[in-house]
Design a protein around this motif. Sequence first.
Motif, PDB file in Angstrom:
ATOM      1  N   HIS A 123       0.851  -1.198   0.000  1.00 40.11           N
ATOM      2  CA  HIS A 123       0.000   0.000   0.000  1.00 40.11           C
ATOM      3  C   HIS A 123       0.886   1.248   0.000  1.00 40.11           C
ATOM      4  CE1 HIS A 123      -2.932   2.995   1.213  1.00 40.11           C
ATOM      5  NE2 HIS A 123      -3.862   2.133   0.809  1.00 40.11           N
ATOM      6  N   PRO A 124       0.538   2.273  -0.794  1.00 38.50           N
ATOM      7  CA  PRO A 124       1.369   3.480  -0.879  1.00 38.50           C
ATOM      8  C   PRO A 124       1.632   4.171   0.468  1.00 38.50           C
ATOM      9  CG  PRO A 124      -0.261   3.478  -2.631  1.00 38.50           C
ATOM     10  CD  PRO A 124      -0.571   2.301  -1.746  1.00 38.50           C
ATOM     11  N   LEU A 125       0.675   4.148   1.384  1.00 38.79           N
ATOM     12  CA  LEU A 125       0.896   4.768   2.695  1.00 38.79           C
ATOM     13  C   LEU A 125       1.946   4.008   3.510  1.00 38.79           C
ATOM     14  CD1 LEU A 125      -2.738   5.714   3.754  1.00 38.79           C
ATOM     15  CD2 LEU A 125      -0.931   7.249   2.964  1.00 38.79           C
ATOM     16  N   VAL A 126       1.923   2.702   3.426  1.00 38.81           N
ATOM     17  CA  VAL A 126       2.900   1.892   4.153  1.00 38.81           C
ATOM     18  C   VAL A 126       4.281   2.050   3.513  1.00 38.81           C
ATOM     19  CG1 VAL A 126       3.517  -0.447   4.879  1.00 38.81           C
ATOM     20  CG2 VAL A 126       1.121   0.285   4.933  1.00 38.81           C
ATOM     21  N   VAL A 127       4.320   2.088   2.196  1.00 39.19           N
ATOM     22  CA  VAL A 127       5.588   2.313   1.496  1.00 39.19           C
ATOM     23  C   VAL A 127       6.155   3.678   1.892  1.00 39.19           C
ATOM     24  CG1 VAL A 127       6.645   2.655  -0.778  1.00 39.19           C
ATOM     25  CG2 VAL A 127       5.012   0.787  -0.421  1.00 39.19           C
ATOM     26  N   ARG A 128       5.290   4.684   1.963  1.00 33.76           N
ATOM     27  CA  ARG A 128       5.711   6.041   2.364  1.00 33.76           C
ATOM     28  C   ARG A 128       6.231   6.044   3.789  1.00 33.76           C
ATOM     29  NH1 ARG A 128       7.707   9.860   3.902  1.00 33.76           N
ATOM     30  NH2 ARG A 128       7.033  12.013   3.826  1.00 33.76           N
ATOM     31  N   MET A 129       5.600   5.297   4.668  1.00 38.22           N
ATOM     32  CA  MET A 129       6.065   5.218   6.062  1.00 38.22           C
ATOM     33  C   MET A 129       7.482   4.672   6.133  1.00 38.22           C
ATOM     34  SD  MET A 129       2.909   3.860   8.370  1.00 38.22           S
ATOM     35  CE  MET A 129       3.969   3.536   9.755  1.00 38.22           C
ATOM     36  N   LYS A 130       7.760   3.693   5.283  1.00 37.87           N
ATOM     37  CA  LYS A 130       9.082   3.076   5.268  1.00 37.87           C
ATOM     38  C   LYS A 130      10.174   4.098   4.949  1.00 37.87           C
ATOM     39  CE  LYS A 130       9.807  -0.723   2.612  1.00 37.87           C
ATOM     40  NZ  LYS A 130       9.587  -2.028   2.027  1.00 37.87           N
TER      41      LYS A 130
ATOM     42  N   ASP B  87      11.753  11.318   9.753  1.00 34.02           N
ATOM     43  CA  ASP B  87      11.419  12.066  10.960  1.00 34.02           C
ATOM     44  C   ASP B  87      10.648  11.165  11.925  1.00 34.02           C
ATOM     45  OD1 ASP B  87       9.305  13.794  12.505  1.00 34.02           O
ATOM     46  OD2 ASP B  87      10.915  15.193  11.947  1.00 34.02           O
ATOM     47  N   ASP B  88      11.187  10.964  13.121  1.00 32.31           N
ATOM     48  CA  ASP B  88      10.570  10.058  14.098  1.00 32.31           C
ATOM     49  C   ASP B  88       9.176  10.503  14.523  1.00 32.31           C
ATOM     50  OD1 ASP B  88      12.742   8.370  14.022  1.00 32.31           O
ATOM     51  OD2 ASP B  88      13.686   9.207  15.811  1.00 32.31           O
ATOM     52  N   ALA B  89       8.985  11.812  14.723  1.00 35.33           N
ATOM     53  CA  ALA B  89       7.676  12.308  15.162  1.00 35.33           C
ATOM     54  C   ALA B  89       6.634  12.103  14.057  1.00 35.33           C
ATOM     55  CB  ALA B  89       7.766  13.782  15.537  1.00 35.33           C
ATOM     56  N   ARG B  90       7.030  12.365  12.837  1.00 34.06           N
ATOM     57  CA  ARG B  90       6.103  12.174  11.715  1.00 34.06           C
ATOM     58  C   ARG B  90       5.798  10.690  11.516  1.00 34.06           C
ATOM     59  NH1 ARG B  90       3.801  14.785   7.667  1.00 34.06           N
ATOM     60  NH2 ARG B  90       3.831  13.860   5.596  1.00 34.06           N
ATOM     61  N   PHE B  91       6.803   9.836  11.681  1.00 35.21           N
ATOM     62  CA  PHE B  91       6.595   8.389  11.594  1.00 35.21           C
ATOM     63  C   PHE B  91       5.579   7.945  12.647  1.00 35.21           C
ATOM     64  CE2 PHE B  91       7.469   3.986  12.672  1.00 35.21           C
ATOM     65  CZ  PHE B  91       7.537   3.390  11.420  1.00 35.21           C
ATOM     66  N   ALA B  92       5.718   8.458  13.869  1.00 32.83           N
ATOM     67  CA  ALA B  92       4.784   8.109  14.944  1.00 32.83           C
ATOM     68  C   ALA B  92       3.371   8.580  14.610  1.00 32.83           C
ATOM     69  CB  ALA B  92       5.255   8.702  16.267  1.00 32.83           C
ATOM     70  N   ASP B  93       3.244   9.791  14.060  1.00 33.24           N
ATOM     71  CA  ASP B  93       1.920  10.298  13.682  1.00 33.24           C
ATOM     72  C   ASP B  93       1.286   9.427  12.600  1.00 33.24           C
ATOM     73  OD1 ASP B  93       2.002  12.372  15.496  1.00 33.24           O
ATOM     74  OD2 ASP B  93       2.469  13.917  14.007  1.00 33.24           O
ATOM     75  N   LEU B  94       2.068   9.063  11.591  1.00 33.30           N
ATOM     76  CA  LEU B  94       1.553   8.190  10.528  1.00 33.30           C
ATOM     77  C   LEU B  94       1.129   6.833  11.093  1.00 33.30           C
ATOM     78  CD1 LEU B  94       4.144   8.997   7.733  1.00 33.30           C
ATOM     79  CD2 LEU B  94       1.708   9.552   7.689  1.00 33.30           C
ATOM     80  N   THR B  95       1.923   6.306  12.003  1.00 32.73           N
ATOM     81  CA  THR B  95       1.604   5.027  12.637  1.00 32.73           C
ATOM     82  C   THR B  95       0.284   5.110  13.394  1.00 32.73           C
ATOM     83  OG1 THR B  95       3.940   4.455  12.830  1.00 32.73           O
ATOM     84  CG2 THR B  95       2.411   3.305  14.297  1.00 32.73           C
ATOM     85  N   HIS B  96       0.123   6.168  14.186  1.00 32.95           N
ATOM     86  CA  HIS B  96      -1.118   6.332  14.956  1.00 32.95           C
ATOM     87  C   HIS B  96      -2.324   6.535  14.040  1.00 32.95           C
ATOM     88  CE1 HIS B  96       0.290   6.187  19.070  1.00 32.95           C
ATOM     89  NE2 HIS B  96       1.327   6.918  18.716  1.00 32.95           N
TER      90      HIS B  96
END
Length: 140
Positions: A67-74, A78-87
Amino acid sequence: MLKQIKDVLADKVSEVRLSHRLTESPACLVADVYGMSLNMERIMKDAGQGLGMGMGRKPIFELNPTHPLVVRMKEEQDDARFADLTHILFDQAILSEGGQLDDPAAFVHKLNGLLQDCCTRKQKGWIIPAFFMRDGFYGI
């Protein structure tokens, strides 16, 4: 990446894993072998049943690796942005299952931040201007 997600959601999930059965959704929540779905837990609680054997277990968070969102997360550095995307993905999975969010305002705040960032990023050589006032979005 899975370990990072597990660290971010440590108090909410028992496991994070990739799933190849998801086709359109970026993520989903599944119950472990002895657990109940979030929807079934909600039904039992509404019926006045306490948290018995198998209830109240943390769900498993499954991700669609294509999925494009999961690929983008990879790719997120930025740790804070990664956490926001995860949540955001976790909360979407809860909503997709028919559950209710513990903190809907936090979900909306994170989602709005993500949308604002998307509106101001340079995309395909064009810069999409966005003007913001202190109280929120003003216009494009």
